[in-house]
Design a protein around this motif. Structure first.
Motif, short mmCIF file in Angstrom:
data_model
loop_
_atom_site.label_atom_id
_atom_site.label_comp_id
_atom_site.label_asym_id
_atom_site.label_seq_id
_atom_site.Cartn_x
_atom_site.Cartn_y
_atom_site.Cartn_z
N MET A 82 71.70 90.38 -15.80
CA MET A 82 71.00 89.43 -14.93
C MET A 82 70.87 90.06 -13.55
O MET A 82 69.80 89.73 -13.16
N SER A 83 71.73 90.38 -12.90
CA SER A 83 71.68 91.06 -11.64
C SER A 83 70.56 92.23 -11.43
O SER A 83 69.90 92.19 -10.62
N MET A 84 70.62 93.11 -12.40
CA MET A 84 69.52 94.21 -12.54
C MET A 84 68.22 93.52 -12.49
O MET A 84 67.35 94.10 -12.34
N HIS A 85 67.97 92.39 -13.45
CA HIS A 85 66.70 92.05 -13.71
C HIS A 85 66.32 90.86 -12.60
O HIS A 85 65.16 90.40 -12.65
N ALA A 86 67.16 90.56 -11.84
CA ALA A 86 66.66 89.42 -10.79
C ALA A 86 65.47 89.94 -9.72
O ALA A 86 64.76 88.99 -9.62
N PRO A 87 65.17 91.19 -9.44
CA PRO A 87 64.05 91.38 -8.72
C PRO A 87 62.65 91.23 -9.55
O PRO A 87 61.60 91.26 -8.68
N PHE A 88 62.85 91.00 -10.73
CA PHE A 88 61.43 91.05 -11.23
C PHE A 88 61.08 89.74 -11.75
O PHE A 88 61.84 88.86 -12.16
N PRO A 89 59.78 89.58 -11.75
CA PRO A 89 59.08 88.15 -12.03
C PRO A 89 59.18 87.80 -13.49
O PRO A 89 58.13 87.79 -14.30
N ILE A 90 60.42 87.37 -14.22
CA ILE A 90 60.33 87.11 -15.46
C ILE A 90 60.27 85.63 -15.50
O ILE A 90 61.04 84.89 -15.13
N ASN A 91 59.19 85.28 -16.33
CA ASN A 91 58.93 83.95 -16.59
C ASN A 91 59.03 83.79 -18.04
O ASN A 91 59.45 84.69 -19.21
N ARG A 92 58.83 82.64 -18.61
CA ARG A 92 59.13 82.42 -20.16
C ARG A 92 58.15 83.32 -20.99
O ARG A 92 58.61 83.72 -22.20
N GLN A 93 57.02 83.51 -20.78
CA GLN A 93 56.02 84.37 -21.35
C GLN A 93 56.50 85.75 -21.45
O GLN A 93 56.65 86.51 -22.50
N THR A 94 56.96 86.39 -20.27
CA THR A 94 57.51 87.86 -20.45
C THR A 94 58.74 87.83 -21.13
O THR A 94 59.34 88.79 -21.93
N ALA A 95 59.69 86.80 -21.14
CA ALA A 95 60.82 86.98 -21.78
C ALA A 95 60.66 86.65 -23.17
O ALA A 95 61.24 87.39 -24.10
N GLU A 96 59.63 85.89 -23.70
CA GLU A 96 59.38 86.03 -24.99
C GLU A 96 58.80 87.15 -25.65
O GLU A 96 59.05 87.65 -26.52
N GLN A 97 57.83 87.75 -24.81
CA GLN A 97 57.30 89.17 -25.15
C GLN A 97 58.53 90.02 -25.42
O GLN A 97 58.41 90.88 -26.39
N TRP A 98 59.34 90.00 -24.44
CA TRP A 98 60.58 90.90 -24.69
C TRP A 98 61.41 90.88 -26.07
O TRP A 98 61.59 91.51 -26.74
N ALA A 99 61.48 89.39 -26.01
CA ALA A 99 62.17 89.03 -27.30
C ALA A 99 61.64 89.44 -28.69
O ALA A 99 62.01 90.04 -29.61
N MET A 127 69.51 86.44 -24.81
CA MET A 127 69.87 86.92 -23.59
C MET A 127 68.27 87.01 -22.72
O MET A 127 68.39 86.50 -21.80
N ALA A 128 67.39 87.36 -23.58
CA ALA A 128 66.21 87.74 -22.91
C ALA A 128 65.58 86.57 -22.39
O ALA A 128 64.96 86.36 -21.35
N ARG A 129 65.57 85.51 -23.43
CA ARG A 129 65.05 83.99 -23.08
C ARG A 129 65.73 83.47 -22.16
O ARG A 129 65.16 82.51 -21.15
N GLY A 130 67.16 83.71 -21.67
CA GLY A 130 67.94 83.27 -20.59
C GLY A 130 67.59 83.87 -19.28
O GLY A 130 67.99 83.26 -18.38
N MET A 131 66.84 84.87 -19.32
CA MET A 131 66.51 85.45 -18.07
C MET A 131 65.29 84.95 -17.36
O MET A 131 64.95 85.09 -16.38
N ALA A 132 64.56 84.07 -18.05
CA ALA A 132 63.19 83.34 -17.75
C ALA A 132 63.75 82.71 -16.27
O ALA A 132 64.57 81.60 -16.49
N ARG A 133 62.81 82.67 -15.30
CA ARG A 133 63.31 81.95 -14.15
C ARG A 133 61.92 80.93 -13.93
O ARG A 133 61.21 80.98 -12.93
N GLU A 134 61.73 80.21 -15.10
CA GLU A 134 60.31 79.18 -14.49
C GLU A 134 60.83 78.08 -15.39
O GLU A 134 61.10 77.86 -16.40
#
Length: 134
Positions: A82-99, A127-134
Motif C-alpha cells: 500500500m505505501s509503495m503504491h501510494a504515489p501512483f494514480p491507481i483508480n478502479r480501472q487500473t486496479a482492475e486491469q492489474w487484477a 489486494m489490487a482492487r483494494g488499492m484503488a483510490r477512486e
C-alpha cells in the motif's frame, strides 16, 4: 527438526506452486501482457518505461508473500504494498486491469499446484482492487 515433525509441517504456498521458477513465469507473463496487450494500456502507462526492475522485484515479493524466501522483505524493511503504491494514480480501472492481467498470467503459467495458484490469483486480485483510490 525430526522427520515426523517435518512431515507434519504443511508445505508453503511458495513450495506447492513450484517455487522461484513458477513465480518468475507468472511475473514474466504478467509484464508481457502489460506491455503487449492494449487491454492493459492504462495500467502500463502508470509504470516506469523500463519494467526490468519490476520483473526482478515482483517474483521475489511473491516468493516471500507466499511463504518462501523473504529476500524482498529483508531488502525492503518496513515497506508494504500500500505505501509503495501510494504515489501512483491507481483508480478502479487500473486496479482492475492489474487484477485481470495477474489472473491471466497465473492461469497461463505452468505451476505445480493449480489450486494454490487459483487461491493466489484470488487474493492478489482482491489486494489490487483494494488499492484503488477512486
Amino acid at each position: 527438526m525430526t522427520a515426523a515433525r517435518e512431515e507434519a509441517t504443511p508445505a508453503s504456498a511458495f513450495a506447492r506452486i513450484g517455487g522461484h521458477p513458477a513465480m518468475r513465469a507468472i511475473t514474466e507473463r504478467f509484464y508481457d501482457l502489460m506491455e503487449q496487450d492494449p487491454e492493459f494500456a492504462e495500467l502500463r502507462a502508470i509504470h516506469a518505461p523500463d519494467l526490468a526492475p519490476m520483473r526482478e522485484s515482483l517474483p521475489l515479493f511473491l516468493a516471500g508473500w507466499a511463504g518462501g524466501p523473504r529476500d524482498w522483505f529483508e531488502r525492503n524493511p518496513g515497506k508494504c504494498m500500500m505505501s509503495m503504491h501510494a504515489p501512483f494514480p491507481i483508480n478502479r480501472q487500473t486496479a482492475e486491469q492489474w487484477a485481470v492481467a495477474m489472473n491471466r498470467a497465473i492461469a497461463e503459467a505452468e505451476v505445480a499446484d493449480r489450486e494454490v495458484a487459483e487461491a493466489m490469483a484470488d487474493v492478489l486480485s482482491r489486494m489490487a482492487r483494494g488499492m484503488a483510490r477512486e
